[in-house]
Design a protein around this motif. Structure first.
Motif, PDB file in Angstrom:
ATOM      1  N   LYS A   1       0.943  -1.279  -0.061  1.00 13.96           N
ATOM      2  CA  LYS A   1      -0.098   0.333  -0.290  1.00 13.96           C
ATOM      3  C   LYS A   1       1.193   1.365   0.060  1.00 13.96           C
ATOM      4  O   LYS A   1       0.337   2.447  -0.663  1.00 13.96           O
ATOM      5  CB  LYS A   1      -0.826  -0.243   1.277  1.00 13.96           C
ATOM      6  CG  LYS A   1      -2.092  -0.694   0.818  1.00 13.96           C
ATOM      7  CD  LYS A   1      -2.737  -1.213   2.096  1.00 13.96           C
ATOM      8  CE  LYS A   1      -4.502  -1.936   1.927  1.00 13.96           C
ATOM      9  NZ  LYS A   1      -5.214  -2.065   3.375  1.00 13.96           N
TER      10      LYS A   1
ATOM     11  N   ARG B   1       2.039   1.590  -3.241  1.00 11.55           N
ATOM     12  CA  ARG B   1       1.391   1.853  -4.508  1.00 11.55           C
ATOM     13  C   ARG B   1       1.110   3.380  -4.346  1.00 11.55           C
ATOM     14  O   ARG B   1       0.959   4.082  -5.224  1.00 11.55           O
ATOM     15  CB  ARG B   1      -0.084   1.167  -4.365  1.00 11.55           C
ATOM     16  CG  ARG B   1      -0.001  -0.706  -4.750  1.00 11.55           C
ATOM     17  CD  ARG B   1       0.437  -0.349  -6.151  1.00 11.55           C
ATOM     18  NE  ARG B   1       0.740  -2.101  -5.921  1.00 11.55           N
ATOM     19  CZ  ARG B   1       1.112  -2.568  -7.373  1.00 11.55           C
ATOM     20  NH1 ARG B   1       0.919  -1.805  -8.302  1.00 11.55           N
ATOM     21  NH2 ARG B   1       0.677  -3.854  -7.349  1.00 11.55           N
TER      22      ARG B   1
ATOM     23  N   ASP C   1       3.600   5.620  -5.845  1.00 14.88           N
ATOM     24  CA  ASP C   1       3.703   5.466  -7.620  1.00 14.88           C
ATOM     25  C   ASP C   1       2.570   6.168  -7.748  1.00 14.88           C
ATOM     26  O   ASP C   1       2.472   6.879  -9.282  1.00 14.88           O
ATOM     27  CB  ASP C   1       3.506   3.625  -7.813  1.00 14.88           C
ATOM     28  CG  ASP C   1       3.864   3.443  -8.761  1.00 14.88           C
ATOM     29  OD1 ASP C   1       4.836   3.823  -9.640  1.00 14.88           O
ATOM     30  OD2 ASP C   1       3.193   2.475  -9.651  1.00 14.88           O
ATOM     31  N   GLU C   2       1.624   6.329  -7.682  1.00 12.54           N
ATOM     32  CA  GLU C   2       0.412   7.092  -7.653  1.00 12.54           C
ATOM     33  C   GLU C   2       0.431   8.516  -7.721  1.00 12.54           C
ATOM     34  O   GLU C   2      -0.129   8.678  -8.486  1.00 12.54           O
ATOM     35  CB  GLU C   2      -0.764   6.553  -7.488  1.00 12.54           C
ATOM     36  CG  GLU C   2      -0.937   4.607  -7.598  1.00 12.54           C
ATOM     37  CD  GLU C   2      -2.387   3.791  -7.219  1.00 12.54           C
ATOM     38  OE1 GLU C   2      -3.077   4.519  -6.552  1.00 12.54           O
ATOM     39  OE2 GLU C   2      -2.213   2.958  -7.340  1.00 12.54           O
TER      40      GLU C   2
ATOM     41  N   LEU D   1      -2.345  -6.968  -5.346  1.00 13.61           N
ATOM     42  CA  LEU D   1      -2.071  -5.147  -5.147  1.00 13.61           C
ATOM     43  C   LEU D   1      -0.239  -6.013  -4.580  1.00 13.61           C
ATOM     44  O   LEU D   1       0.139  -4.756  -4.245  1.00 13.61           O
ATOM     45  CB  LEU D   1      -2.203  -5.555  -3.773  1.00 13.61           C
ATOM     46  CG  LEU D   1      -2.260  -4.162  -2.921  1.00 13.61           C
ATOM     47  CD1 LEU D   1      -1.992  -2.811  -3.325  1.00 13.61           C
ATOM     48  CD2 LEU D   1      -2.712  -4.373  -1.157  1.00 13.61           C
TER      49      LEU D   1
ATOM     50  N   THR E   1       5.974  -4.700  -6.413  1.00 11.25           N
ATOM     51  CA  THR E   1       5.675  -3.349  -5.367  1.00 11.25           C
ATOM     52  C   THR E   1       7.264  -3.508  -5.364  1.00 11.25           C
ATOM     53  O   THR E   1       7.937  -3.593  -3.918  1.00 11.25           O
ATOM     54  CB  THR E   1       4.714  -3.307  -4.018  1.00 11.25           C
ATOM     55  OG1 THR E   1       5.176  -4.568  -4.162  1.00 11.25           O
ATOM     56  CG2 THR E   1       3.336  -2.962  -4.455  1.00 11.25           C
TER      57      THR E   1
END
Length: 486
Positions: A211, A214, A217-218, A302, A306
């Motif tokens: 998480k 992510r 990254d976003e 998910l 990562t």
């Protein structure tokens, strides 16, 4: 100092050298301003007998106040980067993201800005074992909600420091704060739950890391273009006999694979052999479900992929034997949960370092690097910790000089002959620190810290001069070392 010109042992252009520390081990100031207790604050205060010298990190190396000294040391060494960790309970004293400490924010901003002024890249570890106690009171890493709590914390850190910090480590050594902590009860939080609490921690730490990745990254990569991964400590395992090849590979999956396969493998999820063995053991124990919590397909997706590099902490190695019933131990040398039927030992020629778990086998580092490339592909590998523990031998630490020399040689061989993409090397540690259960007995520092001195004077050891010379020459071909350069 004179750098040799013979060549052949030069590091590639762009290869970076750094050193590392961790918040609880050096900062001190455990209750200054609005900082709240971490699990390590609570653990050492409630169980001083767990620490070999009954010490604690209340003052430690006093880096909360001596951070300028640490930056000066890093600058004198010529470090390209300095890896340090944020104390979650200093930045977010209530554990949650709705209250940010102005004091904590200022401390880390000052440290980051001070490093950049010296041309040193800050590398931040978000979590180095010191969970806020208020979150442990809610179950800590065994509570599935912790992945959201950690993600919120990561977003705060990225928001505050991401404009200047380009390399992030989410979690440092989940094998330690999950497996060793819960399988022994010796490390904070002091909860003994072998094969249950440890596996809950395993799953939730993987999801928490994912998480946090992510989110970067976003939300932050488009602006800051940094890199994110986690740091895994891995022992190199090799078979004791020809009959132990298969069990050795299984042992590797239980140590390296548990925290790597979900992230770095193409298929994701737990290592299949690990899932199978734990399911079989659980069934024999009369359980209806495996003690290893399954990952849903959504969770697998998910977590998978990562990473921007592989963060590797390496210290020591073991040989692996198929165990007799009375010899069974876990993937580390401890009694506790035993889901793998192995006995770990060492070769007689491996020298023991300054603490009982530490045996020196430099070739193990190269072999591990090659194994990681074979197992997970041709990825960038960032050595995030490597160093030698010794008892207090003063400034003339030639054993540590040899340790660094021999391990750096293995890194260079892996780069030059095995074509492993190692891009950075991190010495553990910049200065002496509170070494967890070993207190202040074990010394890892390039710089000695005088713990009898209220000022916590820092003095360079022989290893500091050696490392500074390697960095300056960008090579292992060093003619001599002039000791007064630091």
């Amino acid at each position: 100092m004179v750098c040799a010109v013979v060549g052949g042992r030069d590091f590639p252009p762009g290869f970076k050298f750094g050193a590392a520390t961790a918040a609880y081990q050096i900062e001190g100031a455990w209750n200054v301003s609005d900082k709240s207790p971490s699990v390590w604050d609570s653990h050492v205060h409630a169980n001083p007998d767990r620490i070999i010298d009954r010490s604690n990190g209340d003052v430690a190396s006093d880096s909360y106040y001596k951070w300028k000294d640490d930056i000066e040391i890093a600058s004198k060494l010529g470090l390209h980067f300095y890896r340090f960790s944020i104390a979650w309970s200093r930045l977010l004293p209530k554990g949650f993201a709705n209250y940010i400490s102005e004091d904590g924010k200022k401390y880390y901003n000052d440290l980051i800005d001070g490093l950049l002024e010296k041309g040193i890249e800050p590398l931040i570890t978000l979590y180095h074992w010191d969970l806020p106690q208020v979150l442990q009171d809610l179950g800590g890493w065994t509570n599935p909600l912790i992945s959201d709590w950690f993600a919120d914390y990561a977003r705060v850190a990225y928001s505050l420091f991401g404009d200047r910090v380009k390399i992030w480590i989410t979690l440092n050594e989940p094998v330690m704060f999950c497996d060793i902590a819960y399988n022994t009860g010796a490390l904070a939080p002091g909860v003994y739950s072998p094969g249950r609490g440890s596996f809950l921690c395993n799953k939730h730490s993987m999801i928490a890391h994912a998480k946090a990745y992510r989110i970067y990254d976003e939300e932050f990569r488009p602006k800051y273009n940094g890199k994110v991964s986690l740091a895994n400590q891995i022992m190199w395992f090799e078979p004791a006999t020809e009959d132990d090849v298969e069990i050795t590979e299984i042992a590797r999956q239980f140590m390296a694979g548990m925290y790597s396969h979900p992230i770095f493998s193409k298929e994701g999820g737990w290592p299949p052999v690990m899932e199978r063995i734990i399911a079989e053991k659980s069934k024999k124990e009369g359980l209806n479900h495996s003690r290893l919590p399954p990952l849903t397909q959504e969770e697998i997706e998910l977590i998978r992929g990562t990473y921007d590099f592989f963060g590797l902490n390496f210290y020591t190695s073991r040989t692996v034997l198929t165990a007799k019933e009375e010899e069974k131990i876990g993937p580390w040398p401890y009694k506790g949960s035993s889901d793998i039927d192995v006995h770990l030992t060492v070769k007689p020629e491996w020298k023991n370092a300054g603490t009982k778990w530490f045996f020196i086998y430099p070739e193990g580092l190269r072999k591990l690097l090659v194994w990681l490339k074979k197992e997970y592909g041709d990825m960038e590998i960032f050595i995030t910790e490597n160093g030698l523990a010794s008892y207090d031998i003063g400034l003339d630490d030639h054993d540590r000089v040899e340790y660094y020399k021999e391990h750096l040689e293995q890194v260079l061989l892996a780069i030059q002959e095995d074509e492993v993409k190692v891009t950075a090397y991190t010495a553990w540690t910049l200065i002496d620190n509170f070494e967890w259960l070993d207190g202040y007995r074990s010394k890892f520092g390039l710089y000695q810290v005088d713990y009898e001195d209220p000022e916590r004077k820092r003095t360079p050891r022989a290893s500091a001069h050696y490392y500074a010379s390697v960095i300056k020459c960008h090579s292992l071909d060093i003619d001599n070392i002039i000791s007064d350069e630091l």
